[in-house]
Design an enzyme around this catalytic site. Structure first.
Site, mmCIF file in Angstrom:
data_model
loop_
_atom_site.group_PDB
_atom_site.id
_atom_site.type_symbol
_atom_site.label_atom_id
_atom_site.label_comp_id
_atom_site.label_asym_id
_atom_site.label_seq_id
_atom_site.Cartn_x
_atom_site.Cartn_y
_atom_site.Cartn_z
ATOM 1 N N ARG A 87 26.098 40.898 27.661
ATOM 2 C CA ARG A 87 26.628 41.329 28.303
ATOM 3 C C ARG A 87 26.645 42.969 29.183
ATOM 4 N NH1 ARG A 87 30.910 42.113 33.434
ATOM 5 N NH2 ARG A 87 29.273 42.910 35.362
ATOM 6 N N HIS A 131 26.192 48.328 37.993
ATOM 7 C CA HIS A 131 27.919 48.205 36.946
ATOM 8 C C HIS A 131 27.891 49.445 37.863
ATOM 9 C CE1 HIS A 131 30.785 46.867 34.562
ATOM 10 N NE2 HIS A 131 31.140 47.310 35.288
ATOM 11 N N GLU A 176 31.721 43.156 40.695
ATOM 12 C CA GLU A 176 32.771 43.406 41.800
ATOM 13 C C GLU A 176 32.609 43.975 42.973
ATOM 14 O OE1 GLU A 176 35.907 45.223 38.389
ATOM 15 O OE2 GLU A 176 35.903 43.504 37.413
ATOM 16 N N ASN A 306 35.492 37.762 36.828
ATOM 17 C CA ASN A 306 36.058 39.090 35.805
ATOM 18 C C ASN A 306 37.479 38.765 36.632
ATOM 19 O OD1 ASN A 306 33.222 39.493 35.261
ATOM 20 N ND2 ASN A 306 33.750 41.434 35.864
ATOM 21 N N TYR A 308 41.375 39.697 35.227
ATOM 22 C CA TYR A 308 43.031 40.206 34.196
ATOM 23 C C TYR A 308 44.094 40.281 34.438
ATOM 24 C CZ TYR A 308 38.300 43.760 32.746
ATOM 25 O OH TYR A 308 37.714 43.518 32.096
ATOM 26 N N GLU A 370 33.905 38.850 32.408
ATOM 27 C CA GLU A 370 35.305 39.553 32.159
ATOM 28 C C GLU A 370 36.082 39.458 31.686
ATOM 29 O OE1 GLU A 370 35.482 44.025 33.937
ATOM 30 O OE2 GLU A 370 32.870 43.861 34.039
HETATM 31 C C1 FCB Z 1 37.242 46.067 35.155
HETATM 32 C C2 FCB Z 1 34.993 46.200 35.274
HETATM 33 C C3 FCB Z 1 35.244 47.178 34.074
HETATM 34 C C4 FCB Z 1 36.446 47.677 32.512
HETATM 35 C C5 FCB Z 1 37.320 46.647 33.270
HETATM 36 C C6 FCB Z 1 38.928 47.193 32.410
HETATM 37 O O1 FCB Z 1 37.427 46.130 36.558
HETATM 38 O O2 FCB Z 1 34.232 46.082 35.840
HETATM 39 O O3 FCB Z 1 33.618 48.130 33.773
HETATM 40 O O4 FCB Z 1 36.453 48.371 32.968
HETATM 41 O O5 FCB Z 1 37.639 46.527 34.412
#
Ligand code: FCB
Length: 457
Positions: A87, A131, A176, A306, A308, A370
């Site tokens: 990607r 992006h 995002e 995505n 985290y 992600e």
């Molecule tokens: C996400 C973004 C990516 C990167 C990660 C750590 O929010 O999409 O570009 O910065 O965080």
């Protein structure tokens, strides 16, 4: 569920279903460099990084990983890794330097070469069209606050689809939109650096409208293509000392803003009523016109997620505060990444099963587009292996609980320009020396290679 063991790490991971796509992600401004080469126009990030104090230590993406000149070397790394798919994002101002009108053939040539190199290595190209690097010329006209940008985005999608759609079959429209709206337009800590707070809400709608119009353009240009969007999603948690119904209300309000505002219109064809969650309507309602939601809710071939970490919230300390929640810190002693983000793998299972519970049959197959972590410089990145292993296990748990997850793309292949943090946060399976461009695979690269190989065997 049969168990496979990767040769590098003894932690057994469940086998994901046959056909599961193993990938890695990057984004144009974060890796390409060549900021004004071959006719590329400036993007909002080229402008923003020059604003004093905007980026830590004044770093810029002018050189970044120099991927623009090291495409073959990077594809070779991906081949060694054994990726099924890669990607990357396409830089809109490389293709249309002014955002609209004149096409720059050298920009398209670059992505054409990248696509061919990937296919030659047996890797499926999976481009994201946006992006965050909006052409500055469009920002000068109001950027995503201007409805016209959605139409320009569809024009760009058509140009790109017509050029590489004969070979590219999996497309992601936006990355995002929540983070771009909040960081870029509400708080001003990312480009374009506007601090409009809730007046940034039209940016949500115009991005989603752009997604809908671009989806139609891609379907016309690439009839056998798949279209996804990559939404940042975060399960919302309360601290264990949460006191009251007000805390629960705050959690619902945050969930609406972060998750539902961007998933509901795509999957149910309507927006949540923000005013029911204590958010003023103000400039929001008027931007949604007849027919927009039908365009936005065009069927998706997949939802990109995505992830985290979860978000903890409490009721606002100040009842007169603009936002109906305060962000909080968990009291549990989670491990932290160098970004200080808590490491919470079970949040990913919670997120995926929560999406299934909320949307039921309206939820298309999910792909993790992600997931990854920033760790200290160095090649022995045991902590990254633990992070990835824990999160892939969390995906497998969600699959076992009935969520249709089709792939996992780790963030990121390479250390890269981490937006307002500059080069300080290292997310790569591959370490990059930003002075020379030298790439050195880390222990996590070998681990991921072994995992992919063992999942296939
Ligand atoms: C996400 C973004 C990516 C990167 C990660 C750590 O929010 O999409 O570009 O910065 O965080």
């Amino acid at each position: 569920m049969p168990v496979t063991t990767s040769p590098i790490d003894a932690t057994p991971l469940p086998r994901l279903p046959a056909g599961f796509v193993w990938g890695a992600s990057t984004a144009a401004y974060q890796i390409e460099g060549a900021a004004d080469e071959d006719g590329k126009g400036p993007s909002v990030w080229d402008t923003f990084v020059r604003r004093p104090g905007a980026v830590r230590d004044g770093h810029t993406g002018d050189f970044a990983c120099d991927h623009y000149h090291r495409l073959d070397e990077d594809v070779e790394l991906m081949r060694r890794l054994g990726l099924d798919a890669y990607r990357f994002s396409i830089s809109w101002p490389r293709v249309l330097p002014n955002g609209t009108g004149k096409v720059e053939p050298r920009g398209l040539d670059f992505y054409d070469r990248l696509v061919d190199a990937l296919l030659g290595a047996g890797i499926e190209p999976t481009p994201t069209l946006f992006h965050w690097d909006l052409p500055q010329a469009l920002e000068d006209e109001g950027g995503w606050l201007n409805r016209d940008t959605a139409h320009r985005f569809a024009e760009y999608a058509a140009v790109t689809g017509e050029r590489i759609g004969d070979r590219v079959k999996r497309w992601i429209t936006l990355n995002e939109p929540f983070v771009h709206m909040t960081y870029g337009y509400a708080f001003g800590v990312h480009a374009p650096g506007r601090a409009l707070m809730l007046d940034a809400l039209p940016v949500a709608h115009h991005q989603l409208l752009g997604h809908g119009l671009a989806t139609a353009a891609l379907r016309a240009a690439v009839p056998d293509g798949q279209v996804l969007i990559a939404n940042n999603c975060s399960p919302v948690r309360l601290r264990s000392d949460a006191r009251s119904d007000q805390d629960s209300a705050a959690a619902s309000a945050y969930d609406v803003l972060h998750n539902r505002l961007f998933n509901d219109p795509l999957l149910t064809g309507s927006y949540p009523d923000l005013s029911a969650y204590g958010m003023p309507d103000r400039s929001w309602g008027g931007v949604v016109r007849e027919g927009d939601l039908a365009a936005i809710a065009a069927p998706l071939d997949g939802l990109g997620v995505n992830y985290y970490n979860p978000t903890w919230v409490t009721a606002p300390n100040d009842p007169a505060a603009l936002l109906p929640f305060d962000l909080a810190e968990p009291e549990e002693p989670y491990q932290r990444t160098t970004f200080d983000w808590p490491v919470v793998p079970d949040g990913l299972t919670e997120l995926l099963t929560g999406l299934k519970d909320r949307y039921g049959d309206a939820l298309p197959p999910v792909t993790i587009t992600e997931n990854g972590c920033a760790q200290p410089t160095g090649l022995d990145d045991r902590a990254r292996v633990d992070y990835l292993s824990g999160h892939i296990d969390a995906v497998a748990r969600a699959v076992a609980l009935g969520v249709d997850v089709r792939g996992y793309f780790t963030w990121s292949l390479l250390d890269n320009f981490e937006w307002a943090e500059g080069y300080h946060q290292r997310f790569g399976l591959v370490e990059v020396d930003f002075a020379t461009g030298l790439r050195t695979p880390r222990a996590s690269f070998e681990w991921y290679r072994g995992l992919i190989a063992s999942q296939r065997s």
